[in-house]
Design an enzyme around this catalytic site. Structure first.
Site, PDB file in Angstrom:
ATOM      1  N   LYS A 182      37.298  73.151 -13.822  1.00  0.00           N
ATOM      2  CA  LYS A 182      37.580  73.242 -12.678  1.00  0.00           C
ATOM      3  C   LYS A 182      39.014  72.309 -12.799  1.00  0.00           C
ATOM      4  O   LYS A 182      38.937  71.392 -12.637  1.00  0.00           O
ATOM      5  CB  LYS A 182      37.013  72.820 -11.319  1.00  0.00           C
ATOM      6  N   GLU A 258      37.368  58.517 -14.484  1.00  0.00           N
ATOM      7  CA  GLU A 258      38.795  57.935 -15.113  1.00  0.00           C
ATOM      8  C   GLU A 258      39.726  58.436 -13.784  1.00  0.00           C
ATOM      9  O   GLU A 258      40.326  59.239 -13.630  1.00  0.00           O
ATOM     10  CB  GLU A 258      40.108  58.729 -16.172  1.00  0.00           C
ATOM     11  N   GLU A 394      48.065  53.177  -5.194  1.00  0.00           N
ATOM     12  CA  GLU A 394      48.796  54.118  -5.528  1.00  0.00           C
ATOM     13  C   GLU A 394      50.202  55.110  -5.413  1.00  0.00           C
ATOM     14  O   GLU A 394      48.987  56.006  -4.673  1.00  0.00           O
ATOM     15  CB  GLU A 394      47.904  54.673  -6.758  1.00  0.00           C
TER      16      GLU A 394
END
Length: 491
Positions: A182, A258, A394
């Site tokens: 996906k 990750e 972030e």
């Protein structure tokens, strides 16, 4: 502006060797981030579609030839995929630039060739693997086999969609697993082509499936909770990783994540600025800062702060922001309106936190055809407080903070003072300092006097909230295989 065909594409699901429409006929639109033009209408997978894809992958694993064919034959087909990707390099790069908003030159020169290399490397690497042998006093002999796990859910992000998908697909296929992929809903174009590339390479139907959709209550959730899925490899945001881990817990799926990053790029006073400045610019603003490995916190020793600021600002001012298809462009837009709003919000946060704006901080002036694109200037802030939000969160956009420090101890405290630990960068001409600091920065990858150098044999992954597990070399093979011990009585 380079002319690129922008007719609206229909992107279907690829299930069991053919492109099909979604069963409930639901579609969503994908826009070109440089212009806001609709470039694709994508079939959104229903639960029934995901179920069909997962069951096709299970049948291909249990009953098809893929798992049991010789390693050399299987890996030859994976290598053929790599060859086809290189044959279609320009087409794939154009679509990647159109979909993501990244410069075409970066896609065609680096990312698409690297995607092909991912497949080739793991095919070559798998062919060279063996098992261990453990004799026991001439009475018993133990030996190990590494066998495929089963059906893998590969969920990939929007910043480097094609390259990061092949990074997962390479070891997945080379070890004999089957896959349901996906891609991110905002960047599905290139990944959707992996189905036909796999079929052309001679990979059996059902081995590679591609579905499209969103996360919760959509294809992402359907995949991660599906009983036929044995393992999940995910690259994306930390919060999404937590959700996926919970989703897969009930059925004890193997997971490899990750996740986010907030890398410290540490510039010591003995750094070679002729090298450090251009690489730090690249680490801050490549792909419009939309890189998990971005050097988004630049820690500069105070003795060289003024010189660094002047030279870094001048280098940022030379970046060409514009049309991703133009070979002169260094930086394109961010990927979507939603992400543009998120990244732009940090301009207000930086102001509230009394950060000093060094450069940028607004939309660039661009030609009329790009005036509605999701563009921001490369933006640089000086922030003395390493705990400020722009230094901790972030941002994933073209915004970088420069944080002064005085001593090594202070630099290490700042570098390690975040929830993330994916990577770090160190600039120094001292060999002993390079090793000393590298050993104490808590991150999965440390680059010294370089950045973004990747050997596919080496482990890749993060400390803390930057991930679970490692990819690369035998680490990838360990994730995509089950180790089996066989004990033979010799007497």
């Amino acid at each position: 502006m380079t002319e690129v065909a922008t007719s609206i594409r229909e992107v279907k699901l690829f299930i069991n060797g053919e492109y099909v429409e979604s069963s409930d006929h639901q579609q969503f639109e994908v826009k070109n981030p440089a212009t806001q033009e609709v470039i694709a209408k994508v079939h959104e997978a229903s639960y029934a579609d995901v179920d069909r894809a997962c069951r096709a992958a299970r049948q291909a694993f249990e009953e098809g030839p893929w798992r049991t064919m010789s390693v050399s034959e299987r890996c030859a087909k994976v290598r053929r995929m790599a060859e086809i990707i290189l044959e279609r390099k320009e087409e794939l790069a154009r679509l990647e630039a159109l979909d993501v908003g990244k410069p075409y030159q970066v896609a065609v020169e680096r990312e698409i060739p690297r995607a092909a290399e991912n497949l080739k490397f793991f095919a070559d690497f798998m062919e060279k693997q063996g098992g261990e042998v453990y004799p026991m006093d001439d009475e018993f002999l133990n030996y190990t086999r590494y066998e495929p796990v089963g059906v893998a859910a590969l969920i990939t992000p929007w910043n480097l969609p094609f390259m990061l998908t092949t990074w997962k697909l390479g070891p997945c296929l080379a070890t004999g697993n089957t896959a349901v992929i996906k891609p991110a809903e905002v960047t599905p174009l290139t990944v959707s082509l992996l189905g036909e590339i796999a079929k052309e390479a001679g990979i059996p139907d059902g081995v590679v499936n591609v579905v499209h959709g969103f996360g919760g209550g959509s294809a992402g959730e359907y995949m991660t909770t599906h009983p036929e899925v044995d393992l999940i490899s995910f690259t994306g945001e930390t919060t999404t990783g937590k959700t996926i881990m919970k989703s897969g817990a009930d059925s004890l799926k193997k997971v490899s994540f990750e996740l986010g990053g907030k890398a410290a790029n540490i510039i010591f006073e003995d750094a070679n600025l002729e090298k450090a400045i251009p690489v730090s610019i690249q680490a801050a603003f490549m792909n419009s800062g939309q890189v998990c490995l971005a050097g988004s916190r630049i820690l500069v020793q105070r003795t060289i702060l003024d010189e660094f600021l002047e030279r870094f600002k001048a280098a940022a001012a030379e970046l060409v922001v514009g049309d991703p298809q133009d070979p002169k462009t260094n930086m394109g837009p961010v990927v979507s309106e939603e992400h543009y709003e998120k990244v732009s919000s940090y301009l207000d946060i930086a102001k509230f936190e009394n950060a000093t704006l060094i450069y940028g901080g607004k939309r660039p002036e661009l030609p009329e055809n790009l005036s509605t694109g999701y563009y921001l200037e490369p933006t640089i802030y000086l922030q003395e407080n390493p705990n400020a939000r722009i230094c901790q969160e972030e941002i994933f956009g073209p915004i970088v903070t420069i944080i002064p420090f005085d001593t090594e101890e202070e630099a290490l405290a700042i570098a390690n003072g975040t929830d993330y630990g994916l990577n770090g960068i160190i600039w120094t001409e001292s060999l002993t300092r390079a090793h000393r600091i590298s050993h104490h920065v808590r991150a999965g990858t440390i680059w010294v006097n370089c950045w973004f150098v990747r050997d596919l044999r080496a482990p890749f992954g993060g400390f803390k909230k930057s991930g679970v597990g490692r990819e690369g070399g035998h680490h990838s093979l360990e994730f995509f295989t089950e180790a089996k011990n066989i004990c033979i009585a010799l007497k």
